[in-house]
Scaffold this motif. Structure first.
Motif, PDB file in Angstrom:
ATOM      1  N   PHE A  24       3.026  -0.254 -17.725  1.00  0.00           N
ATOM      2  CA  PHE A  24       2.590  -1.295 -16.783  1.00  0.00           C
ATOM      3  C   PHE A  24       1.888  -2.414 -17.553  1.00  0.00           C
ATOM      4  O   PHE A  24       0.671  -2.618 -17.412  1.00  0.00           O
ATOM      5  CB  PHE A  24       1.634  -0.707 -15.737  1.00  0.00           C
ATOM      6  N   GLU A  79      -0.640  -4.875 -15.974  1.00  0.00           N
ATOM      7  CA  GLU A  79      -1.901  -4.387 -15.432  1.00  0.00           C
ATOM      8  C   GLU A  79      -3.067  -4.518 -16.409  1.00  0.00           C
ATOM      9  O   GLU A  79      -4.211  -4.275 -16.039  1.00  0.00           O
ATOM     10  CB  GLU A  79      -1.757  -2.912 -15.020  1.00  0.00           C
ATOM     11  N   VAL A 128      -2.148  -1.390  -8.031  1.00  0.00           N
ATOM     12  CA  VAL A 128      -1.099  -1.087  -9.015  1.00  0.00           C
ATOM     13  C   VAL A 128       0.197  -0.675  -8.321  1.00  0.00           C
ATOM     14  O   VAL A 128       1.281  -1.182  -8.644  1.00  0.00           O
ATOM     15  CB  VAL A 128      -1.560   0.036  -9.965  1.00  0.00           C
ATOM     16  N   LEU A 129       0.094   0.242  -7.377  1.00  0.00           N
ATOM     17  CA  LEU A 129       1.293   0.738  -6.707  1.00  0.00           C
ATOM     18  C   LEU A 129       1.973  -0.362  -5.904  1.00  0.00           C
ATOM     19  O   LEU A 129       3.203  -0.454  -5.890  1.00  0.00           O
ATOM     20  CB  LEU A 129       0.949   1.924  -5.809  1.00  0.00           C
ATOM     21  N   TYR A 184       3.913  -2.455  -8.330  1.00  0.00           N
ATOM     22  CA  TYR A 184       5.097  -1.738  -8.807  1.00  0.00           C
ATOM     23  C   TYR A 184       6.175  -1.706  -7.721  1.00  0.00           C
ATOM     24  O   TYR A 184       7.353  -1.930  -7.991  1.00  0.00           O
ATOM     25  CB  TYR A 184       4.720  -0.316  -9.230  1.00  0.00           C
ATOM     26  N   ARG A 208       7.552   6.768 -13.058  1.00  0.00           N
ATOM     27  CA  ARG A 208       6.655   5.619 -13.262  1.00  0.00           C
ATOM     28  C   ARG A 208       5.933   5.297 -11.952  1.00  0.00           C
ATOM     29  O   ARG A 208       4.789   4.874 -11.973  1.00  0.00           O
ATOM     30  CB  ARG A 208       7.436   4.417 -13.791  1.00  0.00           C
ATOM     31  N   ARG A 209       6.588   5.496 -10.829  1.00  0.00           N
ATOM     32  CA  ARG A 209       5.927   5.294  -9.546  1.00  0.00           C
ATOM     33  C   ARG A 209       4.795   6.318  -9.362  1.00  0.00           C
ATOM     34  O   ARG A 209       3.741   5.986  -8.800  1.00  0.00           O
ATOM     35  CB  ARG A 209       6.927   5.416  -8.397  1.00  0.00           C
ATOM     36  N   ALA A 242       1.910   5.037 -11.303  1.00  0.00           N
ATOM     37  CA  ALA A 242       1.309   3.902 -10.591  1.00  0.00           C
ATOM     38  C   ALA A 242       0.418   4.387  -9.458  1.00  0.00           C
ATOM     39  O   ALA A 242      -0.669   3.834  -9.217  1.00  0.00           O
ATOM     40  CB  ALA A 242       2.411   2.986 -10.047  1.00  0.00           C
ATOM     41  N   SER A 287      -3.645   3.729  -9.278  1.00  0.00           N
ATOM     42  CA  SER A 287      -4.235   3.158  -8.067  1.00  0.00           C
ATOM     43  C   SER A 287      -5.358   4.048  -7.545  1.00  0.00           C
ATOM     44  O   SER A 287      -6.434   3.558  -7.169  1.00  0.00           O
ATOM     45  CB  SER A 287      -3.167   2.965  -6.984  1.00  0.00           C
TER      46      SER A 287
END
Length: 358
Positions: free
Chosen positions: A120, A123, A207-208, A211, A259-260, A263, A267
């Motif tokens: 990320f 971020e 963050v989420l 994404y 990756r999710r 994220a 978060s």
């Protein structure tokens, strides 16, 4: 291009998997433990021999990484519709979040600690807003907004872009006029430093949301619509197009939408660090106040105001002097502190926000 990678694991009859997001702070850097050369998080199927979900995740982490585990908390439950078992049912994976310290013992050969900003890069605001946001991400997202067929959807997407990425309407309008922000870098630098930019706050814990927006817009490799057609079909030479090295700029992709999952974990951590003492699980027994601040900054991705941060710690009475000093090679040795163990640590910052540096 899609990174669901159905070949990465053999199919089976089970429907549930467990996934672990293990976070450590090493040399003031936030890191996450991965397997398969950084393409997966530690994971595995829930089996009848596992007496609980947590027992399952502990077994797979030990087997795949040999990283010692302490406290784990359940993070989220995901449904992966891109993966099916032998009976055609979508797989469900239950994720767990663990705060650990990197072990000095040898990990399994497939295990690898990675800087979470490798995944990320947008971020990391420790040195200010990353150039990729205004050079490429925002212009591409504005093209995505304009590609919507209905005006109300276009407007809603623009509002989401501004809120998620901390960008004022003035800057959005400027990007829309130029279409390609990286073609007018000097103008963008001036705008970013403007008071207009300060009117929209960068919210670290989103963050989420950021994404998910990149995924929805087809701007990351895991998205089924990557690369997005609304850029390749652009008629004007001034319209922002992704550079040839975009796949390197936008962060390392992962299998199975892992990756999710990361994220989601970031978060969660960034939101909780505002109110709860999660950082304590990542620190050594003794530390300096500078080390503590740098560790909080590594998680939050933003610089904090030094004096306000220390006043906040003092007011909450969460740390004690040890009577010892660090063996600094340069400068005056700093006092060493430890966390108080005789109080219930319910909150690092109580009702206060992190004292971000302006």
């Amino acid at each position: 291009m899609t990174l669901s990678y159905s070949h990465a694991h053999q199919q089976g009859s089970g429907t549930t998997e467990v996934v672990a997001v293990l976070v450590a702070i090493t040399e003031h850097t936030a890191r996450v433990l991965t397997v398969d050369q950084g393409k997966l998080l530690p994971n595995g199927p829930l089996m009848p021999l596992h007496r609980s979900l947590q027992a399952g995740v502990r077994q797979w982490v030990e087997e795949q990484t040999q990283q010692p585990l302490g406290y784990l908390e359940q993070l989220y439950t995901f449904v992966d519709t891109n993966r099916r078992n032998d009976d055609g049912h979508a797989l469900v994976y239950v994720s767990y979040l663990g705060l650990v310290q990197e072990t000095q013992t040898q990990l399994q050969s497939q295990a690898l600690w990675r800087d979470w900003y490798d995944y990320f890069p947008w971020e990391n605001h420790l040195d200010g807003m990353p150039a990729i946001i205004m050079d490429y991400i925002v212009p591409a997202l504005l093209r995505w907004a304009d590609a919507a067929k209905k005006v109300e959807i276009q407007q809603r997407r623009r509002q989401r872009i501004g809120l998620c990425w901390g960008v004022s309407e003035t800057i959005l309008n400027n990007c829309s006029k130029n279409k390609s922000a990286h073609s007018n870098a000097e103008s963008n630098d001036q705008l970013i430093n403007d008071k207009e930019y300060e009117n929209r706050e960068w919210i670290a814990e989103h963050v989420l949301l950021r994404y998910e927006m990149l995924y929805e817009a087809g701007l990351i490799a895991e998205a089924p619509t990557y690369p997005p057609s609304y850029l390749s079909n652009a008629q004007s030479d001034n319209v922002s197009k992704l550079p040839d090295n975009w796949s390197q700029l936008i962060g390392s992709p992962m299998y199975y939408d892992h990756r999710r999952v990361i994220a989601t974990a970031i978060s969660r951590l960034r939101a909780k660090i505002e109110y709860r003492p999660l950082i304590f699980g990542l620190m050594p027994d003794k530390f300096t106040l500078s080390q503590l601040q740098q560790s909080v900054e590594a998680l939050s991705g933003v610089r904090l105001h030094k004096q306000n941060f220390r006043r906040l710690l003092e007011s909450q009475n969460l740390v004690l002097e040890t009577g010892q000093s660090s063996s600094a090679q340069r400068g005056r040795p700093a006092k060493l502190y430890r966390f108080r163990h005789d109080i219930e640590l319910q909150s690092l910052l109580m009702d206060s926000k992190l004292p971000k540096r302006k």
